[in-house]
Design a protein around this motif. Structure first.
Motif, PDB file in Angstrom:
ATOM      1  N   GLU A   1       0.793   6.102   4.642  1.00  0.00           N
ATOM      2  CA  GLU A   1       2.121   5.609   5.003  1.00  0.00           C
ATOM      3  C   GLU A   1       2.264   4.151   5.308  1.00  0.00           C
ATOM      4  O   GLU A   1       3.410   3.816   5.341  1.00  0.00           O
ATOM      5  CB  GLU A   1       2.379   6.572   6.181  1.00  0.00           C
ATOM      6  N   LYS A   2       1.208   3.607   5.501  1.00  0.00           N
ATOM      7  CA  LYS A   2       1.311   2.104   6.185  1.00  0.00           C
ATOM      8  C   LYS A   2       1.851   1.306   4.941  1.00  0.00           C
ATOM      9  O   LYS A   2       2.369   0.471   5.334  1.00  0.00           O
ATOM     10  CB  LYS A   2      -0.029   1.721   6.745  1.00  0.00           C
ATOM     11  N   ILE A   3       1.371   1.796   3.767  1.00  0.00           N
ATOM     12  CA  ILE A   3       2.054   1.185   2.446  1.00  0.00           C
ATOM     13  C   ILE A   3       3.311   1.765   1.932  1.00  0.00           C
ATOM     14  O   ILE A   3       4.062   1.074   1.304  1.00  0.00           O
ATOM     15  CB  ILE A   3       0.836   0.972   1.433  1.00  0.00           C
ATOM     16  N   HIS A   4       3.253   3.059   2.033  1.00  0.00           N
ATOM     17  CA  HIS A   4       4.335   3.841   1.455  1.00  0.00           C
ATOM     18  C   HIS A   4       5.937   3.389   1.584  1.00  0.00           C
ATOM     19  O   HIS A   4       6.816   3.304   0.689  1.00  0.00           O
ATOM     20  CB  HIS A   4       4.231   5.245   1.585  1.00  0.00           C
ATOM     21  N   ALA A   5       6.142   2.819   3.031  1.00  0.00           N
ATOM     22  CA  ALA A   5       7.555   2.370   3.204  1.00  0.00           C
ATOM     23  C   ALA A   5       8.084   1.443   2.061  1.00  0.00           C
ATOM     24  O   ALA A   5       7.145   0.475   2.071  1.00  0.00           O
ATOM     25  CB  ALA A   5       7.656   2.276   4.470  1.00  0.00           C
ATOM     26  N   LYS A   6       9.016   1.685   1.757  1.00  0.00           N
ATOM     27  CA  LYS A   6       9.750   0.698   0.553  1.00  0.00           C
ATOM     28  C   LYS A   6       9.498  -0.908   0.703  1.00  0.00           C
ATOM     29  O   LYS A   6       8.912  -1.445   0.100  1.00  0.00           O
ATOM     30  CB  LYS A   6      11.280   0.876   0.539  1.00  0.00           C
ATOM     31  N   ALA A   7       9.743  -1.256   1.919  1.00  0.00           N
ATOM     32  CA  ALA A   7       9.591  -2.572   2.412  1.00  0.00           C
ATOM     33  C   ALA A   7       8.349  -3.059   2.330  1.00  0.00           C
ATOM     34  O   ALA A   7       7.786  -3.966   1.777  1.00  0.00           O
ATOM     35  CB  ALA A   7      10.145  -3.046   3.801  1.00  0.00           C
ATOM     36  N   ARG A   8       7.452  -2.172   2.789  1.00  0.00           N
ATOM     37  CA  ARG A   8       5.830  -2.616   2.946  1.00  0.00           C
ATOM     38  C   ARG A   8       5.194  -2.571   1.639  1.00  0.00           C
ATOM     39  O   ARG A   8       4.267  -3.249   1.293  1.00  0.00           O
ATOM     40  CB  ARG A   8       5.164  -1.684   4.000  1.00  0.00           C
ATOM     41  N   LEU A   9       5.617  -1.699   0.861  1.00  0.00           N
ATOM     42  CA  LEU A   9       5.071  -1.456  -0.538  1.00  0.00           C
ATOM     43  C   LEU A   9       5.614  -2.771  -1.264  1.00  0.00           C
ATOM     44  O   LEU A   9       4.776  -3.322  -1.915  1.00  0.00           O
ATOM     45  CB  LEU A   9       5.927  -0.407  -1.360  1.00  0.00           C
ATOM     46  N   GLY A  10       6.848  -3.437  -0.890  1.00  0.00           N
ATOM     47  CA  GLY A  10       7.145  -4.628  -1.569  1.00  0.00           C
ATOM     48  C   GLY A  10       6.107  -5.703  -1.051  1.00  0.00           C
ATOM     49  O   GLY A  10       5.653  -6.655  -1.913  1.00  0.00           O
ATOM     50  N   ILE A  11       5.978  -5.696   0.379  1.00  0.00           N
ATOM     51  CA  ILE A  11       5.376  -6.839   0.839  1.00  0.00           C
ATOM     52  C   ILE A  11       3.868  -6.940   0.174  1.00  0.00           C
ATOM     53  O   ILE A  11       3.418  -7.870  -0.360  1.00  0.00           O
ATOM     54  CB  ILE A  11       5.043  -6.722   2.347  1.00  0.00           C
ATOM     55  N   MET A  12       3.295  -5.889   0.200  1.00  0.00           N
ATOM     56  CA  MET A  12       1.776  -5.532  -0.430  1.00  0.00           C
ATOM     57  C   MET A  12       1.771  -6.018  -1.904  1.00  0.00           C
ATOM     58  O   MET A  12       0.766  -6.651  -2.272  1.00  0.00           O
ATOM     59  CB  MET A  12       1.249  -4.073  -0.073  1.00  0.00           C
ATOM     60  N   SER A  13       3.031  -5.482  -2.594  1.00  0.00           N
ATOM     61  CA  SER A  13       2.928  -5.889  -3.795  1.00  0.00           C
ATOM     62  C   SER A  13       3.017  -7.416  -4.385  1.00  0.00           C
ATOM     63  O   SER A  13       2.134  -7.846  -4.890  1.00  0.00           O
ATOM     64  CB  SER A  13       4.087  -5.106  -4.529  1.00  0.00           C
ATOM     65  N   LEU A  14       3.868  -8.119  -3.545  1.00  0.00           N
ATOM     66  CA  LEU A  14       4.102  -9.450  -3.668  1.00  0.00           C
ATOM     67  C   LEU A  14       2.900 -10.188  -3.227  1.00  0.00           C
ATOM     68  O   LEU A  14       2.318 -11.115  -4.152  1.00  0.00           O
ATOM     69  CB  LEU A  14       5.097  -9.912  -2.565  1.00  0.00           C
ATOM     70  N   LEU A  15       1.929  -9.785  -2.035  1.00  0.00           N
ATOM     71  CA  LEU A  15       1.000 -10.479  -1.714  1.00  0.00           C
ATOM     72  C   LEU A  15      -0.269 -10.414  -2.626  1.00  0.00           C
ATOM     73  O   LEU A  15      -0.992 -11.040  -3.082  1.00  0.00           O
ATOM     74  CB  LEU A  15       0.516 -10.070  -0.110  1.00  0.00           C
TER      75      LEU A  15
END
Lengths: 104, 104
Positions: free
Chosen positions: B11-25
């Motif tokens: 869940e810490k990654i699943h939220a749309k915005a956090r998935l976006g952040i982790m993908s970009l990083l």
């Protein structure tokens, strides 16, 4: 990267439990409430809430029937839901491909 | 189907915005706050909250620096975060494969 790669994720499907419901309905065609509850290990109230979100979105159809004298709640994905689920999965695939690009 | 196929989604990654952040990083190595804000079209407060969740999880590292006299907030994924993101993507791939099985 497209501006809306993440924004385009359908929140109505993205929540873990609803992703589970839509996945099961896509694979199994239709499921009763009890099966969904067991497979997804959700409480009755929680499952009910998620089903309502999907039903309100027009993604699933809920039918009340009986097995003998026992009431049974059957859920199945609508055409709109199947298409929305397909779009959602394609969106995930796009994101996965993007994250597998080599660093520029 | 495994009982925990959906439960295992982080869940810490699943939220749309956090998935976006982790993908970009993951793709870009490190990003400053402004780039993340622009790419993900988030408000400052919203982005700040999601960054905090990821930082508290140990998934990203946040460093304050300066470009000339302008402060700059740099984010990068930690080893733990890169591994968690890889696991998350594998979990999505498992779900995608499951949904592509023919009906039994």
């Amino acid at each position: 990267m497209g501006d809306n790669l993440f924004d385009a994720i359908d929140e109505k499907i993205h929540a873990k439990a609803r992703l589970g419901i839509m996945s099961l309905l896509t694979v199994q065609g239709e499921c009763d409430f009890g099966t969904l509850k067991q497979e997804l290990q959700l409480t009755e109230g929680n499952l009910g809430n998620h089903i309502r979100v999907l039903e309100n979105a027009g993604y699933i159809q809920v039918t009340k029937t009986f097995t003998g004298k026992r009431p049974k709640t059957l859920c199945s994905a609508t055409e709109l839901g199947i298409q929305a689920f397909r779009d959602y999965i394609e969106q995930l695939e796009r994101i996965i491909r993007m994250t597998q690009l080599p660093k520029s």
